[in-house]
Design a protein around this motif. Structure first.
Motif, PDB file in Angstrom:
ATOM      1  N   VAL A   1      -5.487   3.560   2.159  1.00  0.00           N
ATOM      2  CA  VAL A   1      -5.332   3.962   0.763  1.00  0.00           C
ATOM      3  C   VAL A   1      -6.630   3.629   0.035  1.00  0.00           C
ATOM      4  O   VAL A   1      -7.447   2.837   0.536  1.00  0.00           O
ATOM      5  CB  VAL A   1      -4.149   3.239   0.077  1.00  0.00           C
ATOM      6  CG1 VAL A   1      -2.825   3.604   0.721  1.00  0.00           C
ATOM      7  CG2 VAL A   1      -4.369   1.726   0.082  1.00  0.00           C
TER       8      VAL A   1
ATOM      9  N   ALA B   1       0.827  -1.210   0.000  1.00  0.00           N
ATOM     10  CA  ALA B   1       0.000   0.000   0.000  1.00  0.00           C
ATOM     11  C   ALA B   1       0.856   1.253   0.000  1.00  0.00           C
ATOM     12  O   ALA B   1       0.565   2.232  -0.713  1.00  0.00           O
ATOM     13  CB  ALA B   1      -0.927  -0.008   1.207  1.00  0.00           C
TER      14      ALA B   1
ATOM     15  N   VAL C   1      -4.977  -0.160  -3.782  1.00  0.00           N
ATOM     16  CA  VAL C   1      -5.064  -1.623  -3.667  1.00  0.00           C
ATOM     17  C   VAL C   1      -6.379  -2.118  -4.268  1.00  0.00           C
ATOM     18  O   VAL C   1      -7.452  -1.553  -4.023  1.00  0.00           O
ATOM     19  CB  VAL C   1      -4.973  -2.068  -2.188  1.00  0.00           C
ATOM     20  CG1 VAL C   1      -5.291  -3.559  -2.049  1.00  0.00           C
ATOM     21  CG2 VAL C   1      -3.588  -1.765  -1.629  1.00  0.00           C
TER      22      VAL C   1
ATOM     23  N   ILE D   1      -9.172   1.664  -2.060  1.00  0.00           N
ATOM     24  CA  ILE D   1      -9.240   0.212  -2.247  1.00  0.00           C
ATOM     25  C   ILE D   1     -10.555  -0.142  -2.940  1.00  0.00           C
ATOM     26  O   ILE D   1     -11.593   0.462  -2.674  1.00  0.00           O
ATOM     27  CB  ILE D   1      -9.120  -0.527  -0.894  1.00  0.00           C
ATOM     28  CG1 ILE D   1      -9.147  -2.053  -1.091  1.00  0.00           C
ATOM     29  CG2 ILE D   1     -10.174  -0.095   0.094  1.00  0.00           C
ATOM     30  CD1 ILE D   1      -8.826  -2.836   0.184  1.00  0.00           C
TER      31      ILE D   1
ATOM     32  N   LEU E   1      -5.418  -2.302   6.294  1.00  0.00           N
ATOM     33  CA  LEU E   1      -5.078  -0.976   5.792  1.00  0.00           C
ATOM     34  C   LEU E   1      -5.767   0.132   6.573  1.00  0.00           C
ATOM     35  O   LEU E   1      -5.168   1.192   6.814  1.00  0.00           O
ATOM     36  CB  LEU E   1      -5.439  -0.883   4.305  1.00  0.00           C
ATOM     37  CG  LEU E   1      -4.637  -1.804   3.381  1.00  0.00           C
ATOM     38  CD1 LEU E   1      -5.095  -1.644   1.941  1.00  0.00           C
ATOM     39  CD2 LEU E   1      -3.136  -1.537   3.499  1.00  0.00           C
TER      40      LEU E   1
END
Length: 592
Positions: free
Chosen positions: A550, A518, A524, A552, A544
């Motif tokens: 991040v 990440a 991701v 996703i 995460l």
């Protein structure tokens, strides 16, 4: 697909329920009914053989066993009445005989004959096991014994509403291995249900061979519960009709034991445990996940004298039978009884042995409570292998395809979860887990296993980077990673640098590798042959959100599955492909 035709034969039709029926008319009607059943059954046998050549995955043996029973019931009962209180209900609890049901519906004009040619196609209503969307089909079945319990509920509901409808449920003899079947039978006996007719298709065979010897006492066991037990030749329409008439006069719990022959009329499979004339051939061009597991268990058996394999009448399908052939004294088949299988494996672990419980992933989930309260709660050294997971049991359809097992197992304390990417990794994972102390669940497909890994050593708890990249990280588990690699290749041609990570151990998750990916890529995308609720995507998102949030996106399966002619066909139908991954990746990178 549907055609409206009048009922040509129901219980009222020739005076069985109506005491005013004229004997002469009854006799003539019965002769006509017998001839009609024979006509339909004979046609159906030819059609079923033809269908098995079009799609070799259908359960031909079971269908040929049940065809006369199904035809008789559909011509004798009032299943086509639109009034839910007046209509009769015919439930195929042994749902794997669905092709027989479909052919009967076709002969009665309720399904177009052209539709039969599309059996097991994803878009067809004729799925591997019956679905309620079909005319006259009141219950979706496929998981054994559940149809019987539902039949009890319908019968109780009709009685509560003082309805005239009756309930007829066809049960397999092997199906009676399931504990739920006996829960239902005891409830029927206790409540003295008289509007429920149980017809046991007794062909003496189940998936891995003859039914268990204890079944020879079935009649006595049922009588001891308070059932009136009637027996007949399940391939003789006149005997079936006479027995149903006799059962109708019984005021209380009743069972008809219909003696049948599996594969009746087809010499290649008649009287055997074979379901098919042709071998389905697996999935040519791909390695087999279950074969890899079978070989790994053989190797483990050589290494560990305390290794025992426990299965639930699916030794052949899971390849556990290979272990039996070499180590017969360390192989236990408990019959179709997944909850009991987990209990037996737990007991073996408590005596210091090294048990592996193996079965279809879907039906291991019916034993989830046993896994929780026995294996996980006591932190026992039991390894559970769930085969035929995801879409890999393509022919059987929704009842056999599990997209929830990772979610369920991931919630359990002490449970390790492994989802190998390909046959090579599957074999290594099974062997590695033999050295691991504590509960573990291995999720395996059937035969679809494109090569994903390069022979690297499997490390429990450690993710592996299959391809490096800087712009996006695709994280997944299982054979669907092949599509992830194809997508990464295509995205690379577009100038997008993609990292692909094989998260083969879902729990404990490799936090370090996920977070590093990440940080490096800033975005991701997860991919899995499982529900996005609680699966790989959820596991990665949890990591995460707590360590390095991040953007996703998650790709998976939401809803239930469908039947198909191959795993690949279903993946295309559902949209679990490299093309979908490419589109989702571009959307994610653009920030849309």
């Amino acid at each position: 697909m549907l055609k409206n035709i009048d009922c040509i034969g129901c219980l009222d039709w020739y005076g069985i329920r109506d005491p005013r029926g004229i004997p002469g008319m009854v006799k003539e009607a019965k002769v006509n009914l017998v001839n009609r059943v024979k006509e339909i059954s004979n046609k159906a046998r030819s059609i079923l053989v033809g269908l098995s050549l079009i799609d070799p995955h259908i359960h031909l043996g079971s269908s040929l066993s049940s065809i006369d029973i199904i035809a008789t019931l559909y011509l004798m009962t009032n299943v086509r009445d639109n009034d839910p209180l007046r209509r009769d209900y015919v439930i195929l609890s042994k749902g794997h005989a669905a092709p027989a049901l479909y052919v009967v519906l076709s002969e009665l004009g309720l399904v177009n004959r052209e539709e039969l040619m599309m059996i097991n196609e994803p878009w067809s209503p004729l799925q591997g096991h019956p679905e309620v969307k079909l005319p006259t089909v009141p219950v979706s079945t496929g998981s054994l014994a559940q149809g019987l319990s539902t039949a009890v509920g319908i019968a109780r509901g009709l009685m509560a509403r003082e309805a005239s409808g009756k309930v007829f449920v066809i049960v397999g003899d092997g199906e009676l291995d399931e504990g739920q079947a006996w829960e239902a039978l005891m409830d029927i006996a206790e409540s003295k249900l008289s509007n429920l007719f149980i017809i046991i298709d007794y062909n003496g065979v189940q998936l891995d061979g003859p039914v268990r010897g204890i079944k020879s006492t079935l009649t006595e066991a049922l009588k001891s519960l308070g059932f009136t037990v009637l027996e007949c030749d399940g391939h003789d329409p006149e005997a079936l009709i006479d027995t149903l008439i006799q059962a109708h006069k019984v005021n209380g719990p009743k069972v008809i034991v219909a003696r049948t022959i599996r594969g009746k009329g087809v010499s290649d499979i008649e009287g055997t445990s074979k379901q098919r004339i042709l071998d389905d051939g697996g999935e040519p061009g791909f390695g087999s996940m279950r074969d890899a597991v079978g070989r790994a268990l053989l190797e483990a058996g050589e290494r560990y004298n305390d290794l025992y394999v426990v299965t639930a009448d699916v030794g052949g399908s899971t390849r556990a039978i290979w272990f039996k052939e070499k180590f017969p004294n360390r192989y236990i088949d408990v019959g179709i009884a997944e909850q009991h299988m987990i209990g037996v494996a737990s007991g073996l672990a408590l005596t210091g042995l090294r048990p592996v419980a193996i079965g279809f992933a879907m039906f291991i989930m019916r034993a989830w409570e046993q896994v929780r309260n026995t294996v996980s709660r006591m932190n026992l050294n039991v390894k559970i292998i769930g085969t035929h997971s995801g879409l890999s049991d393509y022919a059987d359809g929704a009842s056999h395809q599990t997209f929830e097992d990772i979610s369920l197992m991931r919630t359990l304390p002490n449970m390790t979860i492994v989802v190998p990417a390909d046959p090579n990794e599957a074999g290594k994972a099974v062997l590695a887990l033999m050295e691991h102390q504590g509960p573990a669940y291995v999720r395996i497909g059937r035969d679809y296993g494109p090569r994903v890994t390069n022979g690297d050593e499997f490390k429990l708890g450690k993710a592996s980077v299959l391809r490096d990249g800087d712009d996006l990280a695709i994280i997944g588990a299982g054979p669907v990673l092949w599509d992830a690699l194809m997508a990464a290749e295509e995205l690379g041609k577009m100038g997008v640098s993609v990292m692909v990570i094989n998260l083969s151990t879902i729990k404990p998750i490799d936090v370090d590798t996920v977070v590093k990916a990440a940080k490096r890529t800033g975005a991701v995308l997860t991919i899995e042959e499982h529900s996005t609720h609680g699966g790989v995507g959820s596991a990665v998102a949890e990591v995460l959100s707590q360590n390095y949030p991040v953007p996703i996106r998650m790709i998976g399966i939401n809803g239930f599955g469908r039947s198909g002619r191959s795993t690949r066909q279903l993946m295309e139908y559902i949209g679990l492909t490299h093309r979908r991954i490419v589109n989702e990746a571009l959307t994610l990178i653009k920030g849309e």
